[in-house]
Design a protein around this motif. Structure first.
Motif, PDB file in Angstrom:
ATOM      1  N   ALA A  19     -11.159 -22.351 -12.777  1.00 29.07           N
ATOM      2  CA  ALA A  19     -11.692 -21.693 -13.965  1.00 29.07           C
ATOM      3  C   ALA A  19     -10.700 -21.698 -15.131  1.00 29.07           C
ATOM      4  CB  ALA A  19     -12.095 -20.264 -13.624  1.00 29.07           C
ATOM      5  N   PHE A  20      -9.414 -21.617 -14.859  1.00 25.95           N
ATOM      6  CA  PHE A  20      -8.416 -21.593 -15.933  1.00 25.95           C
ATOM      7  C   PHE A  20      -8.056 -22.989 -16.448  1.00 25.95           C
ATOM      8  CE2 PHE A  20      -7.347 -17.200 -14.607  1.00 25.95           C
ATOM      9  CZ  PHE A  20      -7.274 -16.602 -15.858  1.00 25.95           C
ATOM     10  N   GLU A  21      -8.212 -24.013 -15.624  1.00 21.63           N
ATOM     11  CA  GLU A  21      -7.734 -25.348 -15.989  1.00 21.63           C
ATOM     12  C   GLU A  21      -8.338 -25.938 -17.266  1.00 21.63           C
ATOM     13  OE1 GLU A  21      -7.897 -27.501 -12.251  1.00 21.63           O
ATOM     14  OE2 GLU A  21      -5.738 -27.187 -12.021  1.00 21.63           O
ATOM     15  N   LEU A  72      -6.272 -12.456 -19.963  1.00 19.48           N
ATOM     16  CA  LEU A  72      -6.852 -11.281 -19.304  1.00 19.48           C
ATOM     17  C   LEU A  72      -8.371 -11.281 -19.444  1.00 19.48           C
ATOM     18  CD1 LEU A  72      -4.322  -8.502 -20.379  1.00 19.48           C
ATOM     19  CD2 LEU A  72      -4.669  -9.381 -18.051  1.00 19.48           C
ATOM     20  N   GLU A  73      -8.847 -11.606 -20.633  1.00 24.55           N
ATOM     21  CA  GLU A  73     -10.299 -11.642 -20.869  1.00 24.55           C
ATOM     22  C   GLU A  73     -10.967 -12.656 -19.944  1.00 24.55           C
ATOM     23  OE1 GLU A  73     -13.526 -12.283 -24.477  1.00 24.55           O
ATOM     24  OE2 GLU A  73     -11.394 -12.529 -24.904  1.00 24.55           O
ATOM     25  N   VAL A  74     -10.382 -13.829 -19.817  1.00 28.81           N
ATOM     26  CA  VAL A  74     -10.927 -14.851 -18.919  1.00 28.81           C
ATOM     27  C   VAL A  74     -10.890 -14.345 -17.480  1.00 28.81           C
ATOM     28  CG1 VAL A  74     -10.594 -17.183 -17.978  1.00 28.81           C
ATOM     29  CG2 VAL A  74     -10.334 -16.782 -20.449  1.00 28.81           C
ATOM     30  N   PHE A  75      -9.756 -13.812 -17.073  1.00 29.82           N
ATOM     31  CA  PHE A  75      -9.593 -13.316 -15.704  1.00 29.82           C
ATOM     32  C   PHE A  75     -10.676 -12.296 -15.350  1.00 29.82           C
ATOM     33  CE2 PHE A  75      -7.479 -10.072 -12.920  1.00 29.82           C
ATOM     34  CZ  PHE A  75      -7.469 -10.818 -11.754  1.00 29.82           C
ATOM     35  N   PHE A  76     -10.913 -11.348 -16.234  1.00 37.70           N
ATOM     36  CA  PHE A  76     -11.898 -10.312 -15.927  1.00 37.70           C
ATOM     37  C   PHE A  76     -13.338 -10.804 -16.081  1.00 37.70           C
ATOM     38  CE2 PHE A  76      -8.211  -7.500 -16.341  1.00 37.70           C
ATOM     39  CZ  PHE A  76      -8.375  -6.763 -15.183  1.00 37.70           C
ATOM     40  N   THR A  77     -13.518 -11.968 -16.654  1.00 34.75           N
ATOM     41  CA  THR A  77     -14.849 -12.571 -16.769  1.00 34.75           C
ATOM     42  C   THR A  77     -15.220 -13.365 -15.523  1.00 34.75           C
ATOM     43  OG1 THR A  77     -14.671 -12.702 -19.179  1.00 34.75           O
ATOM     44  CG2 THR A  77     -16.243 -14.197 -18.148  1.00 34.75           C
ATOM     45  N   ILE A  78     -14.220 -13.910 -14.841  1.00 32.45           N
ATOM     46  CA  ILE A  78     -14.505 -14.841 -13.735  1.00 32.45           C
ATOM     47  C   ILE A  78     -14.483 -14.208 -12.348  1.00 32.45           C
ATOM     48  CG2 ILE A  78     -13.795 -16.891 -15.012  1.00 32.45           C
ATOM     49  CD1 ILE A  78     -11.101 -16.773 -13.518  1.00 32.45           C
ATOM     50  N   HIS A  79     -14.235 -12.903 -12.268  1.00 41.03           N
ATOM     51  CA  HIS A  79     -14.293 -12.250 -10.965  1.00 41.03           C
ATOM     52  C   HIS A  79     -14.762 -10.812 -11.148  1.00 41.03           C
ATOM     53  CE1 HIS A  79     -10.592 -10.102 -11.877  1.00 41.03           C
ATOM     54  NE2 HIS A  79     -10.584  -9.544 -10.677  1.00 41.03           N
ATOM     55  N   ALA A 110      -1.842  -5.423 -19.646  1.00 43.51           N
ATOM     56  CA  ALA A 110      -2.803  -5.414 -18.545  1.00 43.51           C
ATOM     57  C   ALA A 110      -3.301  -3.992 -18.271  1.00 43.51           C
ATOM     58  CB  ALA A 110      -2.182  -6.025 -17.294  1.00 43.51           C
ATOM     59  N   ALA A 111      -2.390  -3.016 -18.271  1.00 43.36           N
ATOM     60  CA  ALA A 111      -2.792  -1.619 -18.031  1.00 43.36           C
ATOM     61  C   ALA A 111      -3.750  -1.149 -19.120  1.00 43.36           C
ATOM     62  CB  ALA A 111      -1.562  -0.723 -17.967  1.00 43.36           C
ATOM     63  N   SER A 112      -3.464  -1.479 -20.369  1.00 43.26           N
ATOM     64  CA  SER A 112      -4.350  -1.099 -21.480  1.00 43.26           C
ATOM     65  C   SER A 112      -5.709  -1.773 -21.352  1.00 43.26           C
ATOM     66  CB  SER A 112      -3.717  -1.477 -22.821  1.00 43.26           C
ATOM     67  OG  SER A 112      -2.577  -0.706 -23.053  1.00 43.26           O
ATOM     68  N   TYR A 113      -5.701  -3.022 -20.931  1.00 43.39           N
ATOM     69  CA  TYR A 113      -6.959  -3.767 -20.777  1.00 43.39           C
ATOM     70  C   TYR A 113      -7.821  -3.121 -19.685  1.00 43.39           C
ATOM     71  CZ  TYR A 113     -10.007  -7.814 -21.195  1.00 43.39           C
ATOM     72  OH  TYR A 113     -11.092  -8.629 -21.433  1.00 43.39           O
ATOM     73  N   ILE A 114      -7.202  -2.776 -18.565  1.00 42.41           N
ATOM     74  CA  ILE A 114      -7.930  -2.140 -17.465  1.00 42.41           C
ATOM     75  C   ILE A 114      -8.462  -0.774 -17.907  1.00 42.41           C
ATOM     76  CG2 ILE A 114      -7.665  -1.109 -15.166  1.00 42.41           C
ATOM     77  CD1 ILE A 114      -5.671  -3.460 -14.579  1.00 42.41           C
ATOM     78  N   LYS A 169     -16.613 -22.372 -19.419  1.00 41.76           N
ATOM     79  CA  LYS A 169     -16.988 -23.365 -20.427  1.00 41.76           C
ATOM     80  C   LYS A 169     -18.018 -22.821 -21.403  1.00 41.76           C
ATOM     81  CE  LYS A 169     -15.810 -27.531 -17.847  1.00 41.76           C
ATOM     82  NZ  LYS A 169     -16.316 -28.751 -17.194  1.00 41.76           N
ATOM     83  N   GLU A 170     -18.920 -21.961 -20.915  1.00 38.63           N
ATOM     84  CA  GLU A 170     -19.935 -21.375 -21.778  1.00 38.63           C
ATOM     85  C   GLU A 170     -19.383 -20.206 -22.601  1.00 38.63           C
ATOM     86  OE1 GLU A 170     -23.843 -18.733 -20.974  1.00 38.63           O
ATOM     87  OE2 GLU A 170     -23.758 -20.642 -19.893  1.00 38.63           O
ATOM     88  N   THR A 171     -18.678 -19.310 -21.963  1.00 43.74           N
ATOM     89  CA  THR A 171     -18.204 -18.085 -22.614  1.00 43.74           C
ATOM     90  C   THR A 171     -17.022 -18.333 -23.536  1.00 43.74           C
ATOM     91  OG1 THR A 171     -18.914 -16.866 -20.652  1.00 43.74           O
ATOM     92  CG2 THR A 171     -17.444 -15.714 -22.168  1.00 43.74           C
ATOM     93  N   PHE A 172     -16.171 -19.271 -23.179  1.00 41.18           N
ATOM     94  CA  PHE A 172     -14.945 -19.510 -23.944  1.00 41.18           C
ATOM     95  C   PHE A 172     -14.932 -20.929 -24.547  1.00 41.18           C
ATOM     96  CE2 PHE A 172     -14.098 -16.339 -20.691  1.00 41.18           C
ATOM     97  CZ  PHE A 172     -13.656 -15.289 -21.484  1.00 41.18           C
ATOM     98  N   ARG A 173     -16.093 -21.362 -24.990  1.00 44.58           N
ATOM     99  CA  ARG A 173     -16.256 -22.710 -25.543  1.00 44.58           C
ATOM    100  C   ARG A 173     -15.185 -23.048 -26.588  1.00 44.58           C
ATOM    101  NH1 ARG A 173     -21.499 -22.314 -26.843  1.00 44.58           N
ATOM    102  NH2 ARG A 173     -22.039 -22.957 -24.737  1.00 44.58           N
TER     103      ARG A 173
END
Length: 178
Positions: A19-21, A72-79, A110-114, A169-173
């Protein structure tokens, strides 16, 4: 260009790696193990759940192209960060949601994001993502590196990694590498 590192775990590392690649600014994604108490863990040992390690990916990235906040945004989107010690069909502490920070700034971000995720109430349940300082990262065996790219027709990858890649690919085009 400066390189920074980020380390995330959210289920099987094959899925998170894939997902990150495609993202612009990602220089490399390495699958491995972190967050445990056993030195030089193997895949077989980590799969027992007895080493304390999670399957994670370590990203090398260019912060001028993609920020830690965007990662962080990607990470929390993919799981699903509300599932304790599991992601989909993968069950055990080795599949936990975890952010292993490399410095105090990453920990604070990361703490603020959570906290913001919990305050927004975007999930039915509370975010259970573990936040810990990275002590040691162990690179996974070579057969686990670029697994999705090497095995796109693998049934597990088709069912679990491919949807994450498509979501990115869709969310972070606008963040995809050219």
């Amino acid at each position: 260009m400066s390189t920074e590192h980020a380390t995330f775990g959210g289920g099987c590392f094959w899925c998170i790696e894939a997902a990150f690649e495609p993202l612009d600014g990602i220089e490399s994604v390495t699958s491995g193990y972190a967050g445990g108490h056993t030195e030089e863990p193997s895949y077989r040992a980590v799969c027992t759940g007895n080493t304390g390690h999670a399957e994670v990916v370590q990203l090398a990235y260019d912060p001028e192209t993609i920020s830690y906040e965007e990662l962080l945004e990607v990470f929390f989107t993919i799981h699903d960060p509300t599932q304790l010690n599991r992601q989909g069909p993968d069950v055990g502490s080795q599949y936990r949601s975890i952010i292993l920070t490399h410095d105090e700034e990453q920990r604070e971000l990361a703490a603020s994001y959570i906290d913001a995720l919990d305050e927004e109430g975007g999930y039915d349940d509370e975010v259970v993502t573990e936040l810990a300082r990275l002590e040691e990262f162990y690179r996974a065996e070579e057969k686990h590196q670029d697994y999705f790219a090497k095995n796109p027709n693998d049934a597990y990858c088709s069912m679990h990694a491919q949807p994450k890649v498509e979501k990115v690919k869709e969310t972070f085009r606008e963040k995809l590498a050219a």
